[in-house]
Design a protein around this motif. Sequence first.
Motif, PDB file in Angstrom:
ATOM      1  N   TYR A  57       0.799  -1.234   0.000  1.00  7.41           N
ATOM      2  CA  TYR A  57       0.000   0.000   0.000  1.00  7.41           C
ATOM      3  C   TYR A  57       0.826   1.276   0.000  1.00  7.41           C
ATOM      4  O   TYR A  57       0.288   2.354  -0.286  1.00  7.41           O
ATOM      5  CB  TYR A  57      -0.947   0.017   1.202  1.00  7.41           C
ATOM      6  CG  TYR A  57      -1.901  -1.144   1.203  1.00  7.41           C
ATOM      7  CD1 TYR A  57      -2.850  -1.287   0.182  1.00  7.41           C
ATOM      8  CD2 TYR A  57      -1.849  -2.114   2.187  1.00  7.41           C
ATOM      9  CE1 TYR A  57      -3.723  -2.363   0.165  1.00  7.41           C
ATOM     10  CE2 TYR A  57      -2.722  -3.186   2.184  1.00  7.41           C
ATOM     11  CZ  TYR A  57      -3.654  -3.300   1.171  1.00  7.41           C
ATOM     12  OH  TYR A  57      -4.519  -4.368   1.158  1.00  7.41           O
ATOM     13  N   ASN A  58       2.116   1.194   0.336  1.00 12.72           N
ATOM     14  CA  ASN A  58       2.977   2.368   0.397  1.00 12.72           C
ATOM     15  C   ASN A  58       2.269   3.531   1.101  1.00 12.72           C
ATOM     16  O   ASN A  58       2.256   4.658   0.614  1.00 12.72           O
ATOM     17  CB  ASN A  58       3.450   2.772  -1.000  1.00 12.72           C
ATOM     18  CG  ASN A  58       4.579   3.769  -0.947  1.00 12.72           C
ATOM     19  OD1 ASN A  58       5.389   3.743  -0.025  1.00 12.72           O
ATOM     20  ND2 ASN A  58       4.617   4.658  -1.916  1.00 12.72           N
ATOM     21  N   ALA A  59       1.670   3.229   2.227  1.00 12.63           N
ATOM     22  CA  ALA A  59       0.844   4.208   2.929  1.00 12.63           C
ATOM     23  C   ALA A  59       1.681   5.114   3.834  1.00 12.63           C
ATOM     24  O   ALA A  59       2.719   4.719   4.349  1.00 12.63           O
ATOM     25  CB  ALA A  59      -0.211   3.493   3.775  1.00 12.63           C
ATOM     26  N   THR A  60       1.183   6.323   3.997  1.00 10.65           N
ATOM     27  CA  THR A  60       1.731   7.276   4.942  1.00 10.65           C
ATOM     28  C   THR A  60       0.639   7.563   5.966  1.00 10.65           C
ATOM     29  O   THR A  60      -0.502   7.825   5.602  1.00 10.65           O
ATOM     30  CB  THR A  60       2.135   8.584   4.228  1.00 10.65           C
ATOM     31  OG1 THR A  60       3.106   8.267   3.234  1.00 10.65           O
ATOM     32  CG2 THR A  60       2.703   9.582   5.211  1.00 10.65           C
ATOM     33  N   GLY A  81      -2.454   6.257   0.721  1.00 16.62           N
ATOM     34  CA  GLY A  81      -1.622   5.257   0.058  1.00 16.62           C
ATOM     35  C   GLY A  81      -2.296   4.688  -1.170  1.00 16.62           C
ATOM     36  O   GLY A  81      -3.288   5.238  -1.665  1.00 16.62           O
ATOM     37  N   ASN A  82      -1.782   3.569  -1.638  1.00 14.97           N
ATOM     38  CA  ASN A  82      -2.283   2.891  -2.833  1.00 14.97           C
ATOM     39  C   ASN A  82      -3.360   1.881  -2.459  1.00 14.97           C
ATOM     40  O   ASN A  82      -3.150   0.674  -2.537  1.00 14.97           O
ATOM     41  CB  ASN A  82      -1.136   2.175  -3.564  1.00 14.97           C
ATOM     42  CG  ASN A  82      -0.058   3.123  -4.006  1.00 14.97           C
ATOM     43  OD1 ASN A  82      -0.342   4.258  -4.383  1.00 14.97           O
ATOM     44  ND2 ASN A  82       1.175   2.687  -3.955  1.00 14.97           N
ATOM     45  N   PHE A  83      -4.524   2.375  -2.028  1.00 15.44           N
ATOM     46  CA  PHE A  83      -5.633   1.495  -1.691  1.00 15.44           C
ATOM     47  C   PHE A  83      -6.940   2.221  -1.998  1.00 15.44           C
ATOM     48  O   PHE A  83      -6.981   3.459  -1.982  1.00 15.44           O
ATOM     49  CB  PHE A  83      -5.579   1.053  -0.217  1.00 15.44           C
ATOM     50  CG  PHE A  83      -5.589   2.180   0.776  1.00 15.44           C
ATOM     51  CD1 PHE A  83      -6.784   2.701   1.258  1.00 15.44           C
ATOM     52  CD2 PHE A  83      -4.406   2.728   1.227  1.00 15.44           C
ATOM     53  CE1 PHE A  83      -6.791   3.738   2.174  1.00 15.44           C
ATOM     54  CE2 PHE A  83      -4.399   3.768   2.143  1.00 15.44           C
ATOM     55  CZ  PHE A  83      -5.604   4.268   2.614  1.00 15.44           C
ATOM     56  N   PRO A  84      -7.999   1.468  -2.304  1.00 12.05           N
ATOM     57  CA  PRO A  84      -9.290   2.091  -2.591  1.00 12.05           C
ATOM     58  C   PRO A  84      -9.773   2.922  -1.398  1.00 12.05           C
ATOM     59  O   PRO A  84      -9.647   2.498  -0.252  1.00 12.05           O
ATOM     60  CB  PRO A  84     -10.231   0.906  -2.824  1.00 12.05           C
ATOM     61  CG  PRO A  84      -9.333  -0.237  -3.159  1.00 12.05           C
ATOM     62  CD  PRO A  84      -8.050   0.019  -2.410  1.00 12.05           C
ATOM     63  N   PRO A  87      -7.506   9.033   0.636  1.00 10.28           N
ATOM     64  CA  PRO A  87      -7.084   8.820   2.015  1.00 10.28           C
ATOM     65  C   PRO A  87      -8.268   8.409   2.887  1.00 10.28           C
ATOM     66  O   PRO A  87      -9.423   8.639   2.552  1.00 10.28           O
ATOM     67  CB  PRO A  87      -6.551  10.189   2.440  1.00 10.28           C
ATOM     68  CG  PRO A  87      -7.364  11.164   1.644  1.00 10.28           C
ATOM     69  CD  PRO A  87      -7.633  10.469   0.328  1.00 10.28           C
ATOM     70  N   ALA A  88      -7.939   7.805   4.025  1.00 12.62           N
ATOM     71  CA  ALA A  88      -8.963   7.358   4.973  1.00 12.62           C
ATOM     72  C   ALA A  88      -8.507   7.691   6.389  1.00 12.62           C
ATOM     73  O   ALA A  88      -7.311   7.683   6.681  1.00 12.62           O
ATOM     74  CB  ALA A  88      -9.174   5.851   4.844  1.00 12.62           C
ATOM     75  N   ASN A  89      -9.465   7.982   7.241  1.00 15.52           N
ATOM     76  CA  ASN A  89      -9.176   8.175   8.657  1.00 15.52           C
ATOM     77  C   ASN A  89      -9.416   6.853   9.375  1.00 15.52           C
ATOM     78  O   ASN A  89     -10.500   6.287   9.296  1.00 15.52           O
ATOM     79  CB  ASN A  89     -10.056   9.273   9.258  1.00 15.52           C
ATOM     80  CG  ASN A  89      -9.681  10.640   8.749  1.00 15.52           C
ATOM     81  OD1 ASN A  89      -8.540  10.882   8.342  1.00 15.52           O
ATOM     82  ND2 ASN A  89     -10.623  11.560   8.749  1.00 15.52           N
TER      83      ASN A  89
END
Length: 108
Positions: A57-60, A81-84, A87-89
């Motif tokens: 996901y390479n998420a921050t 990141g790289n996800f559907p 951004p999400a909380n």
Amino acid sequence: MHTLTLPEPIATYFASEHHPEALARCFKADAILKDDGHTYEGVDAITAFLAAASVKYNATTVPFDMEDNDGFHVVRAKVTGNFPGSPANLSYRFGLERGLIDSLEISV
């Protein structure tokens, strides 16, 4: 602007999100992590899951709020990141014991 002050193991967890070796030092050996309907038991299983998620996901993650709830620290964070749905909380419910993360539950 308000600066969020997190307990040491939680601050280290977020600062180390792309560094599995550093993440491993945040958790007790028998810690439990729950995320997306799965349970990971033990520091090796937890760090393997977190390392795979980091690559996928390479998420921050940026924490923006924390409250204490029944002895747990609940941190709200913006995850991009790289996800559907990015951004999400997300909510991170940390249980701490002797300066380490004993339990972590991640939820929407």
